[in-house]
Structure formats: C-alpha cells, structure tokens
Write a protein that holds these residues in place. Sequence first.
Motif, PDB file in Angstrom:
ATOM      1  N   LYS A 153       7.232 -35.034  -0.369  1.00 10.63           N
ATOM      2  CA  LYS A 153       6.183 -34.438  -0.986  1.00 10.63           C
ATOM      3  C   LYS A 153       4.930 -35.560  -1.121  1.00 10.63           C
ATOM      4  CE  LYS A 153       3.239 -31.155  -3.774  1.00 10.63           C
ATOM      5  NZ  LYS A 153       3.298 -30.698  -4.463  1.00 10.63           N
ATOM      6  N   LEU A 154       4.424 -36.009  -0.010  1.00 10.75           N
ATOM      7  CA  LEU A 154       3.203 -36.591  -0.861  1.00 10.75           C
ATOM      8  C   LEU A 154       2.233 -36.233  -1.484  1.00 10.75           C
ATOM      9  CD1 LEU A 154       2.338 -39.376  -0.129  1.00 10.75           C
ATOM     10  CD2 LEU A 154       0.268 -38.481   2.074  1.00 10.75           C
ATOM     11  N   ILE A 155       2.139 -36.817  -2.569  1.00  8.90           N
ATOM     12  CA  ILE A 155       1.458 -36.189  -4.029  1.00  8.90           C
ATOM     13  C   ILE A 155       0.007 -36.081  -3.736  1.00  8.90           C
ATOM     14  CG2 ILE A 155       1.295 -36.473  -6.369  1.00  8.90           C
ATOM     15  CD1 ILE A 155       3.556 -38.187  -6.049  1.00  8.90           C
ATOM     16  N   SER A 156      -0.956 -34.807  -3.891  1.00  5.66           N
ATOM     17  CA  SER A 156      -2.000 -34.962  -3.563  1.00  5.66           C
ATOM     18  C   SER A 156      -2.533 -35.044  -5.143  1.00  5.66           C
ATOM     19  CB  SER A 156      -2.339 -33.509  -2.891  1.00  5.66           C
ATOM     20  OG  SER A 156      -1.724 -33.107  -2.145  1.00  5.66           O
ATOM     21  N   CYS A 157      -3.853 -36.390  -4.811  1.00  6.78           N
ATOM     22  CA  CYS A 157      -4.407 -36.429  -6.085  1.00  6.78           C
ATOM     23  C   CYS A 157      -5.523 -36.666  -5.270  1.00  6.78           C
ATOM     24  CB  CYS A 157      -4.289 -37.789  -6.133  1.00  6.78           C
ATOM     25  SG  CYS A 157      -4.349 -38.919  -4.542  1.00  6.78           S
ATOM     26  N   GLY A 158      -6.569 -35.453  -3.843  1.00  8.57           N
ATOM     27  CA  GLY A 158      -8.289 -35.292  -3.975  1.00  8.57           C
ATOM     28  C   GLY A 158      -8.809 -34.309  -4.724  1.00  8.57           C
ATOM     29  N   ARG A 159      -9.461 -34.040  -4.159  1.00  2.00           N
ATOM     30  CA  ARG A 159     -10.028 -32.869  -5.647  1.00  2.00           C
ATOM     31  C   ARG A 159     -10.930 -31.495  -4.137  1.00  2.00           C
ATOM     32  NH1 ARG A 159     -15.025 -34.834  -8.828  1.00  2.00           N
ATOM     33  NH2 ARG A 159     -15.511 -35.484  -6.156  1.00  2.00           N
ATOM     34  N   VAL A 160     -11.041 -30.547  -4.884  1.00  2.15           N
ATOM     35  CA  VAL A 160     -11.878 -29.082  -3.978  1.00  2.15           C
ATOM     36  C   VAL A 160     -13.313 -29.275  -4.736  1.00  2.15           C
ATOM     37  CG1 VAL A 160     -12.514 -27.191  -3.653  1.00  2.15           C
ATOM     38  CG2 VAL A 160      -9.721 -27.968  -3.093  1.00  2.15           C
ATOM     39  N   VAL A 161     -14.267 -29.442  -3.628  1.00  5.52           N
ATOM     40  CA  VAL A 161     -15.538 -29.132  -4.088  1.00  5.52           C
ATOM     41  C   VAL A 161     -16.504 -28.232  -3.845  1.00  5.52           C
ATOM     42  CG1 VAL A 161     -17.632 -30.869  -4.487  1.00  5.52           C
ATOM     43  CG2 VAL A 161     -15.710 -31.602  -4.727  1.00  5.52           C
ATOM     44  N   ILE A 162     -17.201 -27.322  -3.977  1.00 10.74           N
ATOM     45  CA  ILE A 162     -17.653 -25.999  -3.356  1.00 10.74           C
ATOM     46  C   ILE A 162     -19.267 -26.966  -3.817  1.00 10.74           C
ATOM     47  CG2 ILE A 162     -17.815 -23.743  -3.496  1.00 10.74           C
ATOM     48  CD1 ILE A 162     -15.208 -24.620  -2.623  1.00 10.74           C
ATOM     49  N   GLU A 163     -19.627 -26.366  -2.755  1.00 10.49           N
ATOM     50  CA  GLU A 163     -21.335 -26.873  -2.786  1.00 10.49           C
ATOM     51  C   GLU A 163     -22.447 -25.839  -3.440  1.00 10.49           C
ATOM     52  OE1 GLU A 163     -22.304 -29.407  -2.499  1.00 10.49           O
ATOM     53  OE2 GLU A 163     -20.867 -31.076  -1.198  1.00 10.49           O
ATOM     54  N   ILE A 201      -7.196 -18.898  -5.177  1.00  7.01           N
ATOM     55  CA  ILE A 201      -6.843 -20.360  -5.497  1.00  7.01           C
ATOM     56  C   ILE A 201      -8.151 -21.413  -5.097  1.00  7.01           C
ATOM     57  CG2 ILE A 201      -4.738 -21.183  -5.797  1.00  7.01           C
ATOM     58  CD1 ILE A 201      -3.259 -19.217  -5.820  1.00  7.01           C
ATOM     59  N   LEU A 202      -8.178 -21.870  -5.977  1.00 10.95           N
ATOM     60  CA  LEU A 202      -8.689 -23.526  -5.760  1.00 10.95           C
ATOM     61  C   LEU A 202      -8.303 -24.463  -5.713  1.00 10.95           C
ATOM     62  CD1 LEU A 202     -11.196 -21.175  -5.225  1.00 10.95           C
ATOM     63  CD2 LEU A 202     -12.623 -23.360  -5.231  1.00 10.95           C
ATOM     64  N   GLY A 203      -7.943 -25.565  -5.640  1.00  9.29           N
ATOM     65  CA  GLY A 203      -7.353 -26.932  -5.937  1.00  9.29           C
ATOM     66  C   GLY A 203      -5.619 -27.127  -6.009  1.00  9.29           C
ATOM     67  N   ALA A 204      -5.125 -25.945  -5.247  1.00 11.38           N
ATOM     68  CA  ALA A 204      -3.509 -26.258  -4.883  1.00 11.38           C
ATOM     69  C   ALA A 204      -3.466 -27.714  -4.103  1.00 11.38           C
ATOM     70  CB  ALA A 204      -2.332 -24.892  -4.597  1.00 11.38           C
ATOM     71  N   ASP A 205      -1.753 -27.702  -4.099  1.00  2.92           N
ATOM     72  CA  ASP A 205      -1.539 -29.248  -3.502  1.00  2.92           C
ATOM     73  C   ASP A 205      -1.469 -29.137  -1.608  1.00  2.92           C
ATOM     74  OD1 ASP A 205      -1.254 -30.726  -5.412  1.00  2.92           O
ATOM     75  OD2 ASP A 205       1.346 -30.468  -5.406  1.00  2.92           O
ATOM     76  N   ALA A 206      -2.309 -30.081  -1.534  1.00  6.85           N
ATOM     77  CA  ALA A 206      -2.288 -29.843   0.253  1.00  6.85           C
ATOM     78  C   ALA A 206      -0.751 -29.758   0.690  1.00  6.85           C
ATOM     79  CB  ALA A 206      -2.255 -31.836   0.234  1.00  6.85           C
ATOM     80  N   PHE A 207      -0.680 -29.805   1.768  1.00  5.05           N
ATOM     81  CA  PHE A 207       0.473 -29.346   2.798  1.00  5.05           C
ATOM     82  C   PHE A 207       1.089 -30.677   4.078  1.00  5.05           C
ATOM     83  CE2 PHE A 207       3.519 -27.829   5.805  1.00  5.05           C
ATOM     84  CZ  PHE A 207       4.497 -27.646   5.165  1.00  5.05           C
ATOM     85  N   TYR A 208       2.035 -31.680   3.239  1.00  7.43           N
ATOM     86  CA  TYR A 208       1.918 -32.973   3.642  1.00  7.43           C
ATOM     87  C   TYR A 208       3.419 -33.296   3.324  1.00  7.43           C
ATOM     88  CZ  TYR A 208       0.400 -37.853   5.553  1.00  7.43           C
ATOM     89  OH  TYR A 208       0.797 -39.321   6.086  1.00  7.43           O
ATOM     90  N   TYR A 209       4.427 -33.682   3.740  1.00  8.54           N
ATOM     91  CA  TYR A 209       5.770 -33.461   4.175  1.00  8.54           C
ATOM     92  C   TYR A 209       6.362 -35.235   5.412  1.00  8.54           C
ATOM     93  CZ  TYR A 209       5.956 -30.171   0.544  1.00  8.54           C
ATOM     94  OH  TYR A 209       5.733 -29.305  -0.478  1.00  8.54           O
ATOM     95  N   LYS A 210       7.361 -35.736   4.115  1.00 15.21           N
ATOM     96  CA  LYS A 210       8.126 -36.682   5.310  1.00 15.21           C
ATOM     97  C   LYS A 210       9.564 -35.786   5.056  1.00 15.21           C
ATOM     98  CE  LYS A 210       9.120 -42.002   5.545  1.00 15.21           C
ATOM     99  NZ  LYS A 210       8.144 -41.855   6.645  1.00 15.21           N
ATOM    100  N   ASN A 211       9.382 -35.906   6.468  1.00 18.61           N
ATOM    101  CA  ASN A 211      11.242 -36.212   7.005  1.00 18.61           C
ATOM    102  C   ASN A 211      12.037 -37.150   6.842  1.00 18.61           C
ATOM    103  OD1 ASN A 211      13.540 -34.187   7.701  1.00 18.61           O
ATOM    104  ND2 ASN A 211      13.091 -34.147   9.597  1.00 18.61           N
TER     105      ASN A 211
END
Length: 202
Positions: free
Chosen positions: A173-183, A156-166
Amino acid sequence: MKFPRVYTLKEIAQITNTEFIGDQNFPVKGINEIHVVEEGDVVFVDHPKYYDKALNSAATIVLINKTVECPKGKALLISDDPFRDFNKLSNYFKPFQKASNSISKSAIIGQNTIIQPNAFIGNNVVIGENCIIHPNVIIYDNCVIGNNVTIHAGSILGADAFYYKNRSTGFDKLISCGRVVIEDNVDIGALCTIDKGVTGDT
C-alpha cells in the motif's frame, strides 16, 4: 503534502537512508504525485517507462531506482525501492495519530456548528461556521470543512486513497498523506465516502 519547514536534500536522504546527487543544501518542500508536483517537491519513479516523465516534471527532487544524469536545477535521491522510501517520508511527516476522544481536542470547530451524537471528528480537523454534522459521520484527521456545510448521516471523509503496488509477495500500500478539503456552502448526502488524496487534497 508540504513539509512543516523547508528541509535540505541531505536531511531527506538521511530520513530515507538513500544516496543523493546534488547540492546537500538543495531545498525540499514536500512530496507529491507526478500530475500535481511543484518546484521543491519530491516525486518517486520506479519503472523505466516513466523515468523521463519524472525527470522532466515540475518536481525538483526525483526519488529513483537508477543512477542517471541529474537534470539541471534538480536533485536525485537514489533508492533500491523508491515506493518504500516514499512511504518512509509519508510516515515521517504524517504519522498515524491514535484518537483519544470522539471529537479530538485538536479539532477547530466554528461558531454555530452543530455536531450530532455519535459523530467522530479526528485530529487537526477544521470545521467552519454554521455547519451541521449529522450522526455517525466520520471525519478523519486533517480534513478541512468550510462554512455552511451539511454532512448527512453515515458519510465518511478522509479515508485512505486506493493505491497499491503489486509485488511478488502481495500488494503493498502507498500510504496516503493528503487531505479532504470541502469548500463553503456544500451539502453532502448520507452514506457518501470522500477519500483523501495520496499526497494532495481531494
């Protein structure tokens, strides 16, 4: 994450419903995390411990929950909840797109690339030439795969990052808007997971 065009400080303040300090036409190019910010990026800070780090970072727009002196050459967005308003920007510029096919019509797939049955290729994915995508591989939206890449079954490529505020009400949850880049020239084994960046590329 870079925006599709350069926005003004006033436009970003309208999207986030925040007050701003600085030239209303100050250029805003994207959002990013503190350790990877560049000129034109918005960074958020909501804890006094990190105010100085954010204000003195390479980011030129700081989304902050306190009215402070604006550093020279920068601009401020004043918010009662920077975490929430950073999420507003992520949702605005990278909203969730429902899938309508197992291989999105917006995906770009290079010559001689083989997609095995039951693979899922999301929206705006780019896959290079001479790749093999094995069964049950899931490639989320906006991932970029180079040439001569093999991804084995179940990865699985590109699932959300694990970043939460308590918060007192629970985890936000901090919404992930990045990417996965495979060379180019990469083999990824079976049942691997590679999450996208919160705002940048993994």
